[in-house]
Design a protein around this motif. Structure first.
Motif, PDB file in Angstrom:
ATOM      1  N   ASN A   1       0.995  -1.280   0.066  1.00 22.95           N
ATOM      2  CA  ASN A   1       0.004   0.182   0.049  1.00 22.95           C
ATOM      3  C   ASN A   1       0.911   1.161   0.047  1.00 22.95           C
ATOM      4  OD1 ASN A   1      -3.215  -0.447   0.262  1.00 22.95           O
ATOM      5  ND2 ASN A   1      -2.369  -1.913   1.064  1.00 22.95           N
TER       6      ASN A   1
ATOM      7  N   TYR B   1      -0.439   6.821   7.295  1.00 21.18           N
ATOM      8  CA  TYR B   1      -0.843   5.654   6.929  1.00 21.18           C
ATOM      9  C   TYR B   1      -0.061   4.466   7.635  1.00 21.18           C
ATOM     10  CZ  TYR B   1      -3.991   8.014   3.768  1.00 21.18           C
ATOM     11  OH  TYR B   1      -4.942   8.833   3.208  1.00 21.18           O
TER      12      TYR B   1
ATOM     13  N   LEU C   1      -0.863  14.086  15.694  1.00 24.32           N
ATOM     14  CA  LEU C   1       0.038  13.245  15.108  1.00 24.32           C
ATOM     15  C   LEU C   1       0.628  12.352  16.209  1.00 24.32           C
ATOM     16  CD1 LEU C   1       1.695  14.886  12.108  1.00 24.32           C
ATOM     17  CD2 LEU C   1      -0.038  13.230  11.674  1.00 24.32           C
TER      18      LEU C   1
ATOM     19  N   VAL D   1      -9.674  17.276  11.286  1.00 25.84           N
ATOM     20  CA  VAL D   1     -10.639  17.281  10.053  1.00 25.84           C
ATOM     21  C   VAL D   1      -9.778  16.724   8.781  1.00 25.84           C
ATOM     22  CG1 VAL D   1     -12.057  18.386   8.137  1.00 25.84           C
ATOM     23  CG2 VAL D   1     -12.220  19.072  10.697  1.00 25.84           C
ATOM     24  N   THR D   2      -8.579  17.438   8.579  1.00 22.99           N
ATOM     25  CA  THR D   2      -7.870  16.905   7.366  1.00 22.99           C
ATOM     26  C   THR D   2      -7.343  15.454   7.909  1.00 22.99           C
ATOM     27  OG1 THR D   2      -6.837  18.914   7.245  1.00 22.99           O
ATOM     28  CG2 THR D   2      -5.723  17.194   6.121  1.00 22.99           C
ATOM     29  N   LEU D   3      -6.881  15.251   9.031  1.00 23.90           N
ATOM     30  CA  LEU D   3      -6.559  13.671   9.192  1.00 23.90           C
ATOM     31  C   LEU D   3      -7.716  12.855   9.064  1.00 23.90           C
ATOM     32  CD1 LEU D   3      -4.166  14.164  12.174  1.00 23.90           C
ATOM     33  CD2 LEU D   3      -3.583  13.493   9.916  1.00 23.90           C
TER      34      LEU D   3
ATOM     35  N   ALA E   1     -10.088  13.234   7.404  1.00 22.45           N
ATOM     36  CA  ALA E   1     -10.441  12.852   5.771  1.00 22.45           C
ATOM     37  C   ALA E   1      -9.383  12.032   5.135  1.00 22.45           C
ATOM     38  CB  ALA E   1     -10.478  14.307   4.840  1.00 22.45           C
ATOM     39  N   LEU E   2      -8.281  12.069   5.490  1.00 20.50           N
ATOM     40  CA  LEU E   2      -7.287  11.103   4.962  1.00 20.50           C
ATOM     41  C   LEU E   2      -7.498   9.716   5.436  1.00 20.50           C
ATOM     42  CD1 LEU E   2      -3.985  13.143   5.511  1.00 20.50           C
ATOM     43  CD2 LEU E   2      -5.116  12.647   3.419  1.00 20.50           C
ATOM     44  N   SER E   3      -8.009   9.487   6.475  1.00 13.86           N
ATOM     45  CA  SER E   3      -8.366   8.211   7.302  1.00 13.86           C
ATOM     46  C   SER E   3      -9.484   7.571   6.273  1.00 13.86           C
ATOM     47  CB  SER E   3      -8.638   8.070   8.626  1.00 13.86           C
ATOM     48  OG  SER E   3      -9.980   8.796   8.563  1.00 13.86           O
ATOM     49  N   THR E   4     -10.081   8.139   5.463  1.00 12.57           N
ATOM     50  CA  THR E   4     -11.245   7.383   4.660  1.00 12.57           C
ATOM     51  C   THR E   4     -10.767   6.582   3.493  1.00 12.57           C
ATOM     52  OG1 THR E   4     -11.429   9.409   3.201  1.00 12.57           O
ATOM     53  CG2 THR E   4     -13.011   9.381   5.165  1.00 12.57           C
ATOM     54  N   LEU E   5      -9.336   6.733   3.444  1.00 10.07           N
ATOM     55  CA  LEU E   5      -8.976   6.258   2.162  1.00 10.07           C
ATOM     56  C   LEU E   5      -8.236   4.696   2.817  1.00 10.07           C
ATOM     57  CD1 LEU E   5      -7.865   6.301  -0.768  1.00 10.07           C
ATOM     58  CD2 LEU E   5      -5.788   7.195   0.069  1.00 10.07           C
ATOM     59  N   ARG E   6      -8.984   3.712   2.348  1.00  5.99           N
ATOM     60  CA  ARG E   6      -8.519   2.361   2.913  1.00  5.99           C
ATOM     61  C   ARG E   6      -7.474   1.717   2.216  1.00  5.99           C
ATOM     62  NH1 ARG E   6     -11.054   3.362   7.406  1.00  5.99           N
ATOM     63  NH2 ARG E   6     -13.107   3.576   7.504  1.00  5.99           N
ATOM     64  N   GLU E   7      -6.756   0.776   3.050  1.00  2.00           N
ATOM     65  CA  GLU E   7      -5.700   0.060   2.544  1.00  2.00           C
ATOM     66  C   GLU E   7      -6.323  -1.054   1.435  1.00  2.00           C
ATOM     67  OE1 GLU E   7      -3.652  -1.957   5.548  1.00  2.00           O
ATOM     68  OE2 GLU E   7      -1.690  -0.705   5.137  1.00  2.00           O
ATOM     69  N   GLU E   8      -5.341  -1.306   0.370  1.00  2.00           N
ATOM     70  CA  GLU E   8      -5.947  -2.296  -0.570  1.00  2.00           C
ATOM     71  C   GLU E   8      -5.488  -3.692   0.000  1.00  2.00           C
ATOM     72  OE1 GLU E   8      -5.957  -1.645  -4.631  1.00  2.00           O
ATOM     73  OE2 GLU E   8      -6.094   0.716  -4.371  1.00  2.00           O
ATOM     74  N   GLU E   9      -6.022  -4.834  -0.539  1.00  2.00           N
ATOM     75  CA  GLU E   9      -5.529  -6.191  -0.418  1.00  2.00           C
ATOM     76  C   GLU E   9      -4.368  -6.260  -1.635  1.00  2.00           C
ATOM     77  OE1 GLU E   9      -5.632  -8.317   1.811  1.00  2.00           O
ATOM     78  OE2 GLU E   9      -7.270  -6.967   2.842  1.00  2.00           O
ATOM     79  N   ILE E  10      -3.532  -6.890  -1.135  1.00  2.00           N
ATOM     80  CA  ILE E  10      -2.355  -7.255  -2.026  1.00  2.00           C
ATOM     81  C   ILE E  10      -2.681  -8.332  -3.176  1.00  2.00           C
ATOM     82  CG2 ILE E  10      -1.133  -8.888  -0.930  1.00  2.00           C
ATOM     83  CD1 ILE E  10       1.519  -7.778  -1.693  1.00  2.00           C
TER      84      ILE E  10
END
Lengths: 187, 162
Positions: A36, A139, B17, B47-49, B51-60
């Motif tokens: 990722n 992340y 952070l 709020v910015t952080l 928003a960033l957390s909505t992007l999920r990890e992808e499976e390999i």
């Protein structure tokens, strides 16, 4: 978390003795995170997968050189960083592509929500250095000192890149965040 | 609205952070309690952080795994180098030699048999000792080589798992 670290250390020691299955177990624990990180950095799934394989192969070959097994995560991401930027340099041998954000590769794992897509787009607009700082901190959860080790630069540089990136993201994401909040309020 | 304590203004990004130590966090929180500007700044970072957390990890897409090189696996013909096979060859050779060089004149068959048996036993013992030493040396070499030359191949676990 403590147990996890102990087990990682055991697996590293096994791998150093040539235990390939032990190393495979270690890989299975870290491959998703590395993939990722590389995916967000190079914005291409196939490239990210190829790089992930290279990263773990190089890590295996260089395990005997790892002085402190507790620093394995930062050491592993240092290898990943080198592999990613080696590819990025090949992509743009002559000049930096400033002002040309790479279009993110749409993948099946992304959430089909506006904010998530806006984040993906906003990350693509950052410079590579800034994007990497966000990836490692937000992340991957590395500390500033670990990021400095991975990126081979002072902590002050790490903070500068990250803070600038967060300011840019705040501005870029503001409309999408506002729409989301408005929709949430209406709902 | 701006924070008036410019020199002592907390680092709100570091705070959000998780980079501040316990004492710095406590001081920052005490400051925020009395500073609307800083609360606003901290909210913006959060709020910015978020928003960033909505992007999920992808499976390999494909799992990564490695197999060790099987270059040191014994070949079929190496079975013939085993001590037991060599000893059997020596015994067979001894019997054949005895058959061809057997004297024509009457002799004491018991004495001859005893001599042959002793010779065969000695030959078998010598061969087994020699092969045991050679096998030990080979195993030692194999251990060294397998450590030094652990070449790795990348495979997809979905396809091959050796």
């Amino acid at each position: 978390m403590i147990f996890r670290e102990v087990e990682d250390r055991d697996l590293i020691e096994k791998a150093r003795r040539g235990d390939v299955e032990g190393y495979n177990l270690l890989v299975s624990r870290w491959e998703k995170r590395v993939f990722n990180y590389l995916l967000r950095l190079v914005s291409n799934r196939e490239d990210a997968l190829d790089l992930s394989q290279d990263v773990f192969l190089k890590a295996y070959q260089n395990l005997p050189k790892l002085d402190d097994v507790n620093r394995f995560p930062a050491w592993l991401f240092r290898i990943a960083h080198n592999e990613a930027f080696s590819l990025l340099r090949k992509r743009r041998p002559d000049a930096e592509l400033i002002g040309e954000p790479r279009r993110p590769d749409p993948g099946p794992g992304l959430l089909p929500v506006e904010l998530s897509l806006a984040v993906q787009s906003a990350l693509g607009r950052l410079s590579e250095d800034q994007r990497e700082a966000v990836l490692l901190k937000v992340y991957q959860g590395f500390k500033f000192e670990e990021m400095a080790e991975i990126l081979e630069c002072p902590v002050s540089t790490v903070k500068s890149r990250l803070y600038t990136a967060l300011d840019v993201l705040k501005t870029t994401l503001a409309p999408a965040v506002l729409r989301t909040q408005t929709m949430g309020g209406e709902g | 609205m701006t924070c008036l304590s410019v020199d002592h203004k907390p680092d709100w990004k570091a705070y959000a952070l998780g980079e501040l130590d316990a004492e710095s966090r406590r001081q920052a929180e005490a400051h925020a309690a009395s500073c609307a500007s800083c609360r606003e700044e901290l909210d913006a970072v959060r709020v910015t952080l978020d928003a960033l957390s909505t992007l999920r990890e992808e499976e390999i897409p494909r799992r990564i795994a490695f197999v060790s090189d099987k270059v040191f696996a014994p070949r079929w013909w190496q079975a013939f180098l085993r001590p037991s096979f060599a000893a059997a060859c020596v015994i067979a050779a001894a019997i054949l030699v005895h058959a061809f060089v057997r004297p024509s004149t009457p002799v004491d068959s018991a004495a001859v048999q005893a001599t042959v048996n002793a010779a065969v036993t000695k030959a078998v013992t010598d061969v087994e000792e020699r092969h045991a030493k050679e096998m030990s040396a080979m195993l030692a070499d194999y251990e060294i080589l397998s450590r030094q030359v652990t070449r790795m191949y990348v495979v997809d676990t979905g396809l091959v798992r050796q």
